[in-house]
Design an enzyme around this catalytic site. Structure first.
Site, PDB file in Angstrom:
ATOM      1  N   GLY A 135      -3.160   0.809   4.754  1.00 51.66           N
ATOM      2  CA  GLY A 135      -2.471   1.022   3.485  1.00 51.66           C
ATOM      3  C   GLY A 135      -3.244   0.647   2.246  1.00 51.66           C
ATOM      4  N   HIS A 144      -4.944 -11.366  -3.978  1.00 52.52           N
ATOM      5  CA  HIS A 144      -4.614 -11.071  -5.373  1.00 52.52           C
ATOM      6  C   HIS A 144      -3.447 -11.899  -5.893  1.00 52.52           C
ATOM      7  CE1 HIS A 144      -6.794  -6.911  -5.008  1.00 52.52           C
ATOM      8  NE2 HIS A 144      -7.614  -7.933  -5.031  1.00 52.52           N
ATOM      9  N   TYR A 157       6.359  -8.078 -14.899  1.00 54.97           N
ATOM     10  CA  TYR A 157       6.251  -8.821 -13.639  1.00 54.97           C
ATOM     11  C   TYR A 157       7.629  -9.264 -13.129  1.00 54.97           C
ATOM     12  CZ  TYR A 157       1.286  -8.453 -13.335  1.00 54.97           C
ATOM     13  OH  TYR A 157       0.032  -7.922 -13.176  1.00 54.97           O
ATOM     14  N   VAL A 217       0.954  -8.476  -3.565  1.00 59.95           N
ATOM     15  CA  VAL A 217       1.519  -9.650  -4.223  1.00 59.95           C
ATOM     16  C   VAL A 217       3.031  -9.711  -3.994  1.00 59.95           C
ATOM     17  CG1 VAL A 217      -0.291  -9.737  -5.992  1.00 59.95           C
ATOM     18  CG2 VAL A 217       1.760  -8.369  -6.428  1.00 59.95           C
ATOM     19  N   ARG A 231       9.151  -6.297 -11.437  1.00 67.43           N
ATOM     20  CA  ARG A 231       8.557  -6.074 -10.106  1.00 67.43           C
ATOM     21  C   ARG A 231       9.060  -7.123  -9.112  1.00 67.43           C
ATOM     22  NH1 ARG A 231       2.274  -5.758 -10.593  1.00 67.43           N
ATOM     23  NH2 ARG A 231       2.429  -5.465  -8.357  1.00 67.43           N
ATOM     24  N   GLN A 248      -3.964  -7.662  -0.087  1.00 66.57           N
ATOM     25  CA  GLN A 248      -4.104  -7.488  -1.541  1.00 66.57           C
ATOM     26  C   GLN A 248      -2.724  -7.482  -2.179  1.00 66.57           C
ATOM     27  OE1 GLN A 248      -7.259  -4.151  -2.248  1.00 66.57           O
ATOM     28  NE2 GLN A 248      -6.464  -3.911  -0.197  1.00 66.57           N
ATOM     29  N   CYS A 285       2.721 -29.900 -19.573  1.00 67.16           N
ATOM     30  CA  CYS A 285       1.932 -29.785 -20.814  1.00 67.16           C
ATOM     31  C   CYS A 285       2.519 -28.782 -21.817  1.00 67.16           C
ATOM     32  CB  CYS A 285       0.479 -29.437 -20.487  1.00 67.16           C
ATOM     33  SG  CYS A 285       0.244 -27.726 -19.992  1.00 67.16           S
ATOM     34  N   ASN A 319      -4.062   5.024   7.612  1.00 66.62           N
ATOM     35  CA  ASN A 319      -3.772   5.562   6.278  1.00 66.62           C
ATOM     36  C   ASN A 319      -3.455   7.052   6.428  1.00 66.62           C
ATOM     37  OD1 ASN A 319      -3.983   6.370   3.450  1.00 66.62           O
ATOM     38  ND2 ASN A 319      -5.118   4.470   3.138  1.00 66.62           N
TER      39      ASN A 319
HETATM   40  P1  OAD Z   1      -3.585   1.850  -3.777  1.00 61.74           P
HETATM   41  O1  OAD Z   1      -2.396   2.349  -4.501  1.00 61.74           O
HETATM   42  O2  OAD Z   1      -4.908   1.968  -4.425  1.00 61.74           O
HETATM   43  O3  OAD Z   1      -3.694   2.586  -2.367  1.00 61.74           O
HETATM   44  C1  OAD Z   1      -2.581   2.717  -1.522  1.00 61.74           C
HETATM   45  C2  OAD Z   1      -3.049   3.366  -0.246  1.00 61.74           C
HETATM   46  O4  OAD Z   1      -1.969   3.371   0.659  1.00 61.74           O
HETATM   47  C3  OAD Z   1      -3.513   4.827  -0.394  1.00 61.74           C
HETATM   48  O5  OAD Z   1      -4.760   4.979   0.251  1.00 61.74           O
HETATM   49  C4  OAD Z   1      -2.416   5.617   0.316  1.00 61.74           C
HETATM   50  O6  OAD Z   1      -2.927   6.792   0.963  1.00 61.74           O
HETATM   51  C5  OAD Z   1      -1.933   4.618   1.335  1.00 61.74           C
HETATM   52  N1  OAD Z   1      -0.547   4.803   1.790  1.00 61.74           N
HETATM   53  C6  OAD Z   1       0.508   5.325   1.126  1.00 61.74           C
HETATM   54  N2  OAD Z   1       1.616   5.284   1.883  1.00 61.74           N
HETATM   55  C7  OAD Z   1       1.274   4.698   3.064  1.00 61.74           C
HETATM   56  C8  OAD Z   1       1.974   4.349   4.245  1.00 61.74           C
HETATM   57  N3  OAD Z   1       3.274   4.576   4.375  1.00 61.74           N
HETATM   58  N4  OAD Z   1       1.272   3.749   5.246  1.00 61.74           N
HETATM   59  C9  OAD Z   1      -0.054   3.503   5.116  1.00 61.74           C
HETATM   60  N5  OAD Z   1      -0.758   3.804   4.021  1.00 61.74           N
HETATM   61  C10 OAD Z   1      -0.117   4.393   2.997  1.00 61.74           C
HETATM   62  O7  OAD Z   1      -3.269   0.336  -3.374  1.00 61.74           O
HETATM   63  P2  OAD Z   1      -4.287  -0.815  -2.939  1.00 61.74           P
HETATM   64  O8  OAD Z   1      -5.405  -0.264  -2.134  1.00 61.74           O
HETATM   65  O9  OAD Z   1      -3.479  -1.910  -2.361  1.00 61.74           O
HETATM   66  O10 OAD Z   1      -4.853  -5.041  -7.637  1.00 61.74           O
HETATM   67  O11 OAD Z   1      -4.832  -1.265  -4.343  1.00 61.74           O
HETATM   68  C11 OAD Z   1      -5.738  -2.339  -4.417  1.00 61.74           C
HETATM   69  C12 OAD Z   1      -5.513  -3.142  -5.662  1.00 61.74           C
HETATM   70  O12 OAD Z   1      -5.574  -2.274  -6.808  1.00 61.74           O
HETATM   71  C13 OAD Z   1      -4.147  -3.782  -5.770  1.00 61.74           C
HETATM   72  O13 OAD Z   1      -4.067  -5.006  -5.083  1.00 61.74           O
HETATM   73  C14 OAD Z   1      -3.998  -3.963  -7.246  1.00 61.74           C
HETATM   74  C15 OAD Z   1      -4.511  -2.636  -7.737  1.00 61.74           C
HETATM   75  O14 OAD Z   1      -5.037  -2.632  -9.029  1.00 61.74           O
HETATM   76  C16 OAD Z   1      -4.491  -5.872  -8.616  1.00 61.74           C
HETATM   77  O15 OAD Z   1      -3.460  -5.729  -9.262  1.00 61.74           O
HETATM   78  C17 OAD Z   1      -5.451  -6.999  -8.824  1.00 61.74           C
END
Ligand code: OAD
Length: 261
Positions: free
Chosen positions: A207, A135, A70, A106, A73, A104, A170, A233
Site C-alpha cells: 500500500g 512519519h 489534523y 499516522v 483527520r 508511514q 512552558c 499493490n
Molecule cells: P500514496 O498515496 O503515495 O500511495 C498509496 C498507494 O497505495 C498507491 O501506490 C496505491 O496504488 C496503493 N493502494 C491504494 N489502495 C490500495 C489497497 N486497497 N491495497 C493496497 N494498496 C493500495 O501513500 P504513501 O505511499 O503512504 O507523508 O505516501 C507516503 C507518504 O507521502 C505519506 O506517509 C505522507 C505522504 O506525503 C507525510 O505526510 C510525511
C-alpha cells in the site's frame, strides 16, 4: 498486469518460512478502512495543498488552519476500523518475535488492530515495540518550545489561535507529532527500521507508492543484504521491478492470503 497463480503461494511460503520479516506499509493499507490515500486520483494531495497544511512554515504562519486539518483527520480516523490487512499483520507480529512493522501511516490503525488481536497486555506491549511509525502519529502532540511529547485523542478546539492546545510546562503551542515536508525523521526510529530491514530474510511492502524517501529505501536495504521482496499493490510502483513477487491486488485481500496461518 495480474498476479500469477503461483506467486501468492510462493510468497506465502517465503514469508511464513522466514525468521526475520520486515513490513513496510503506506496509506493503501488503510484505504479499505475508509482512510484516504495521498497520491491516488481522489487522494489528499489532490484535494489539499501540503504547502498550506503540512510544513513547519505553514504552522508558523497559520497554526489554526493546520490544527483544523489534523483534527479533522484525527476524528475521521477514529470513525474507521482496522481491516483484514491490519489484522493479518497484527496477528503475524504477535506470533513472530522476528517480525517488525515499519509504517508511514499516522492513522494508528496498526496499533488498534494489535489491541484487538492480542490476548494479553504483556503480548500487546511486546509487539507494540516492533511497530515503527516513521512519519509519527495523529494521536500524539509535540511541544514547539520544549519538545515534550504527549498522547492525545481528544478533539482540538481550533476556533481561534487562543484556543489551540498549549504545553502545560512552558506554555508554547503544541503541534501534531507528525513529520512535515522538509523535516527530518526521528533518527532512532529510522535506525531501527533500517536495522530490521537489513536483518530481514523477507520484506513485505504493502500500500505505498514508494515515492517518499527514506521510507521507500527500507525494502532496498533488505534486497541489498540478500533478502527477498514481496510487494502488494493494485498498481505498479518504482519497486515493482525489483520485487521478487509483485502481487497485484488489495492489502485487505492479499495480506491475509500470505500471512494467515
Ligand atoms: P500514496 O498515496 O503515495 O500511495 C498509496 C498507494 O497505495 C498507491 O501506490 C496505491 O496504488 C496503493 N493502494 C491504494 N489502495 C490500495 C489497497 N486497497 N491495497 C493496497 N494498496 C493500495 O501513500 P504513501 O505511499 O503512504 O507523508 O505516501 C507516503 C507518504 O507521502 C505519506 O506517509 C505522507 C505522504 O506525503 C507525510 O505526510 C510525511
Amino acid at each position: 498486469m495480474g498476479t500469477s497463480t503461483v506467486a501468492v503461494p510462493e510468497a506465502r511460503r517465503a514469508v511464513c518460512g522466514a525468521e526475520g520479516v520486515v513490513f513496510l506499509t503506506g496509506a493503501g493499507v488503510s484505504a479499505e478502512s475508509g482512510v484516504p490515500t495521498f497520491r491516488d486520483r481522489d487522494g489528499l494531495w489532490a484535494r489539499f495543498d501540503p504547502e498550506v497544511l503540512a510544513t513547519h512554515e505553514a504552522f508558523r504562519r497559520d497554526p489554526r488552519t493546520v490544527w483544523e486539518w489534523y483534527d479533522l483527520r484525527r476524528r475521521a480516523v477514529l470513525e474507521c476500523r482496522p481491516n483484514a490487512g491490519h489484522e493479518a499483520v497484527a496477528a503475524f507480529l504477535l506470533a513472530r518475535e522476528g517480525a517488525t512493522l515499519v509504517t508511514q501511516n499516522v492513522d494508528g490503525l496498526h496499533h488498534r488492530a494489535l489491541e484487538e488481536v492480542a490476548a494479553t497486555p504483556a503480548e500487546l506491549d511486546g509487539a507494540r515495540l516492533r511497530i515503527l511509525e516513521l512519519h509519527g502519529t495523529l494521536f500524539r502532540t509535540r511541544c514547539q518550545g520544549c519538545g515534550v511529547r504527549a498522547w492525545g485523542h481528544d478533539p482540538v478546539d481550533h476556533t481561534s489561535e487562543a484556543t489551540l492546545p498549549r504545553c502545560e510546562a512552558c506554555d508554547s503551542l503544541l503541534r501534531p507529532d507528525v513529520v512535515w515536508f522538509g523535516e527530518p525523521l526521528d533518527g532512532d526510529t529510522l535506525e531501527k527500521a533500517f536495522l530490521s530491514a537489513t536483518h530481514a530474510d523477507v520484506c513485505v511492502v504493502a500500500g505505498t507508492s514508494a515515492l517518499v524517501h527514506p521510507a521507500a529505501s527500507v525494502p532496498l536495504a533488505t534486497l541489498e543484504a540478500g533478502g527477498r521482496l514481496v510487494e502488494i499493490n493494485p498498481s505498479p510502483t518504482p519497486l515493482s521491478e525489483r520485487a521478487t513477487w509483485s502481487l497485484r491486488g488489495t492489502a485487505g485481500a492479499l495480506l491475509p492470503a500470505i500471512l494467515d496461518p
